[in-house]
Design an enzyme around this catalytic site. Structure first.
Site, mmCIF file in Angstrom:
data_model
loop_
_atom_site.group_PDB
_atom_site.id
_atom_site.type_symbol
_atom_site.label_atom_id
_atom_site.label_comp_id
_atom_site.label_asym_id
_atom_site.label_seq_id
_atom_site.Cartn_x
_atom_site.Cartn_y
_atom_site.Cartn_z
ATOM 1 N N SER A 190 0.808 -1.198 0.000
ATOM 2 C CA SER A 190 0.000 0.000 0.000
ATOM 3 C C SER A 190 0.854 1.266 0.000
ATOM 4 O O SER A 190 0.329 2.362 0.072
ATOM 5 C CB SER A 190 -0.946 0.014 1.211
ATOM 6 O OG SER A 190 -1.976 0.934 1.022
ATOM 7 N N ASP A 398 -9.286 -6.528 -3.623
ATOM 8 C CA ASP A 398 -8.818 -5.358 -2.878
ATOM 9 C C ASP A 398 -9.967 -4.363 -2.718
ATOM 10 O O ASP A 398 -10.534 -3.898 -3.705
ATOM 11 C CB ASP A 398 -7.639 -4.714 -3.620
ATOM 12 C CG ASP A 398 -6.886 -3.722 -2.751
ATOM 13 O OD1 ASP A 398 -7.544 -2.857 -2.126
ATOM 14 O OD2 ASP A 398 -5.651 -3.789 -2.711
ATOM 15 N N HIS A 438 -7.172 -6.110 0.472
ATOM 16 C CA HIS A 438 -6.044 -5.193 0.443
ATOM 17 C C HIS A 438 -4.892 -5.730 1.306
ATOM 18 O O HIS A 438 -5.038 -5.828 2.530
ATOM 19 C CB HIS A 438 -6.481 -3.817 0.934
ATOM 20 C CG HIS A 438 -5.440 -2.761 0.780
ATOM 21 N ND1 HIS A 438 -4.939 -2.402 -0.451
ATOM 22 C CD2 HIS A 438 -4.790 -2.000 1.683
ATOM 23 C CE1 HIS A 438 -4.039 -1.458 -0.284
ATOM 24 N NE2 HIS A 438 -3.921 -1.192 1.003
#
Ligand SMILES: *[C@@H]1O[C@H](CO)[C@@H](O)[C@H](O)[C@H]1NC(C)=O
Ligand SMILES: *[C@@H]1O[C@H](CO)[C@@H](O)[C@H](O)[C@H]1NC(C)=O
Ligand SMILES: *[C@@H]1O[C@H](CO)[C@@H](O)[C@H](O)[C@H]1NC(C)=O
Ligand SMILES: *[C@@H]1O[C@H](CO)[C@@H](O)[C@H](O)[C@H]1NC(C)=O
Ligand SMILES: *[C@@H]1O[C@H](CO)[C@@H](O)[C@H](O)[C@H]1NC(C)=O
Ligand SMILES: *[C@@H]1O[C@H](CO)[C@@H](O)[C@H](O)[C@H]1NC(C)=O
Ligand SMILES: *[C@@H]1O[C@H](CO)[C@@H](O)[C@H](O)[C@H]1NC(C)=O
Ligand SMILES: *[C@@H]1O[C@H](CO)[C@@H](O)[C@H](O)[C@H]1NC(C)=O
Ligand SMILES: *[C@@H]1O[C@H](CO)[C@@H](O)[C@H](O)[C@H]1NC(C)=O
Length: 529
Positions: A190, A398, A438
């Protein structure tokens, strides 16, 4: 940079004699910082093997007694002397050092040393690890520290604190062990790709937020379509989980050859939500209204600007169980509002319903902390003068950053490299993870050593290159053996303590996972096609 004959020689010695102890309690106690401008030592603590390590900050926490022995060095690094801005940085130095350096990343807008990954990835695997709070202390969804207009904090967050921490961290390592790290790696999920090609020899990056201007506009687009909860187009968690998800599975689960609740490649799923339209008198906890169906179409479709310019990818079918977390839990929504208020528009009164096309342009123009890292020419890192390697991964479910963002970036690099006659497979590989949310979690085999996974109860099955993406990267960089597949684990309840359910291959993009027949719990029953 390093890679001198002597450090390589030492590295081989280290590998052959894995029990050589390079650090110790007394070395930790007597450690003195080398003379580094703007760097101050604020702590050094030795942890014996299996001692309790219990450290918490606003972003990351570790509470374990499973680590090998290490020395925790805490630093404060001045990032701009005029502005008196600084970052807190830690370097964790295992006694049984493997000769390598590892930087770890953050998520969202967070500020906090990633103590979880320093312990459960770096020290656990013998790396000397470095992590910084990026110059501020906050949770991943709070951007109020940025001002508005707190330029130095934004630059520190964007790139400066990490770069200065890596530079200082390498000096700490050299001084502590009396030799430089032979190779340097980075692991993050991320976070953006790094912009200093010499900092690392290889990087593992999951679902990067490397196109903030477009990601933020997309998050606003998604939220305006289905929020607020009082809106007629709002889709509640029951509808996501009990109405939409079963219909997605009914329409698409078998496309990959196996009806197992996992959509291996959602791009092949021609999902039609129309089949869910409510009949006269039907209870809406079992169907969707026309307004909801239209909203679902918009968020399950690639997002273009009014003039057909590409903005961002879609939500893909299959991740319905997680989409309400992103939406109702307001995780993704706190970030774009703070981004607009504190980083871009400098207007704390701004709310997402004021969004228009010029806001995307402003996000691109202001580009706070150089948060848009979308350069397709990455030869400074991957070319023969540096030879850097990139392993990227993304979960197909995600809920915070469309999986398509990872593919879009990979493909822009792919196309550029083709124009200069280079094969992207030689230095940059992308693995897609069916069902994963995610960075971690979700359905399907999703544990393979990615950032934050072990710390969330989902460690890799083993630390070898087949099961552990960081080891696969090391093997690629140091032995020129590129990974062509990985094997991920699915722990029951996404928690190692509940036991292993199955292992399954992860496919190198653009191939996808197809069931070939046999026992679904056997990885050999699947092919990447
Ligand atoms: C870890 O520290 C917290 C307080 O910081 C405490 O509540 C918790 O009990 C500690 N954990 C263990 C296992 O001692
Ligand atoms: C350091 O901070 C000062 C004061 O905010 C600012 O004028 C200057 O541009 C900054 N320097 C850098 C290199 O960021
Ligand atoms: C908001 O402030 C930042 C930092 O001072 C600046 O770069 C940016 O241009 C400002 N935004 C607008 C819309 O003026
Ligand atoms: C619709 O179904 C839900 C869940 O079963 C129930 O709680 C609700 O009372 C029902 N609504 C109507 C109008 O029947
Ligand atoms: C249309 O797309 C271009 C980018 O190609 C952009 O610069 C322009 O501002 C866009 N127009 C609108 C109205 O958003
Ligand atoms: C678009 O949004 C910006 C920021 O809120 C605002 O300043 C501008 O007036 C808006 N433009 C239009 C045409 O509404
Ligand atoms: C790509 O980047 C390299 C290194 O920064 C540079 O030397 C080269 O000119 C660039 N190539 C193109 C086509 O822009
Ligand atoms: C995993 O399960 C154990 C035992 O039920 C529990 O104590 C632990 O908190 C769980 N871990 C996570 C990360 O949820
Ligand atoms: C193993 O995974 C399958 C498929 O996701 C699931 O249906 C099953 O309940 C799991 N087994 C256990 C013991 O949790």
């Amino acid at each position: 940079m390093f890679g001198s004959a002597s450090s390589l020689h030492w590295l081989f010695l280290g590998l052959l004699h894995a029990n050589i102890v390079l650090g110790s309690a007394s070395q930790c106690a007597s450690f003195e910082l080398p003379d580094l401008e703007g760097v101050v030592l604020t702590g050094k603590t030795y942890f014996k093997a299996k001692a309790r390590v219990n450290i918490t900050n606003l972003y990351s926490a570790i509470d374990t007694d499973t680590l090998p022995a290490f020395c925790r060095v805490e630093l404060v690094i001045t990032t701009n002397a005029t502005a008196k801005s600084s970052a807190n940085t830690e370097v964790w130095l295992p006694d049984d050092w493997n000769g390598r350096f590892l930087g770890t990343g953050q998520g969202g807008l967070a500020g906090g040393v990633t103590v979880a990954d320093l312990g459960l990835i770096a020290v656990q695997q013998g790396f000397a690890g470095v992590s910084t709070d990026t110059g501020h202390s906050s949770t991943s969804t709070d951007g109020s520290w940025a001002g508005p207009g707190n330029d130095n904090a934004i630059i520190d967050f964007g790139w400066r604190a990490l770069h200065l921490s890596v530079v200082a961290g390498k000096e700490v390592v050299r001084s502590y062990y009396d030799r430089s790290a032979a190779k340097s790696y980075y692991i993050g999920c991320s976070t953006e790709m790094q912009m200093f090609p010499d900092d690392f020899d290889g990087i593992v990056v999951g679902s990067p937020a490397n196109w903030m201007s477009h990601l933020m506009s997309w998050s606003i687009h998604i939220s305006l379509n289905v929020l607020p909860p009082a809106s007629p187009s709002f889709i509640n968690p029951t509808q996501w989980n009990d109405v939409i998800h079963p219909e997605v599975l009914r329409q698409c689960d078998s496309i990959d050859g196996l009806a197992d609740g996992i959509i291996n490649d959602p791009r092949l799923c021609p999902f039609r939500p129309e089949t869910l339209a409510c009949s006269p008198g039907q209870n809406t906890s079992t169907c969707l209204t026309l307004v909801q169906i239209h909203a679902l179409h918009r968020i399950f479709t690639t997002y273009f600007e009014a003039n057909q310019t590409y903005v961002f990818g879609p939500y893909y079918p299959g991740g319905e169980a997680a989409y309400p977390d992103g939406l109702v839990g307001a995780v993704s929504f706190a970030i774009p509002q703070d981004w607009a208020q504190f980083f871009v528009l400098n207007d704390t009164e701004w709310t997402m319903d004021l969004y228009n096309a010029s806001v995307l342009r402003l996000m691109e123009e202001v580009n706070p902390g150089q948060a848009d890292a979308i350069e397709s020419n990455i030869t400074a890192f991957t070319g023969p003068s540096h030879n850097g390697k990139i392993l990227q991964y993304v979960g197909w479910a995600d809920q915070l950053i469309s999986s398509e963002n990872s593919i879009h970036y990979y493909e822009t690099v792919h196309a550029f490299m083709q124009t200069i006659g280079q094969d992207i497979n030689d230095f940059y590989r992308l693995f897609t993870v069916p069902g994963m949310n995610h960075c971690m979690g979700g359905f399907g085999a999703n544990a393979f050593g990615g950032a934050g996974q072990a710390a969330s109860g989902m460690p890799p099955l083993s630390l070898d290159p087949e099961h552990n993406i960081l080891a696969a990267l090391v093997q690629w960089v140091e032995q020129d053996q590129a990974p062509s597949s990985l094997t991920a684990a699915f722990w029951n309840n996404n928690n190692v303590t509940a036991g292993l359910n199955f292992t399954r291959p992860l496919c190198l993009f653009p191939t996808r996972l197809q069931f070939a027949g046999g026992n679904p719990n056997d990885p050999a029953s699947f092919e990447c096609v």
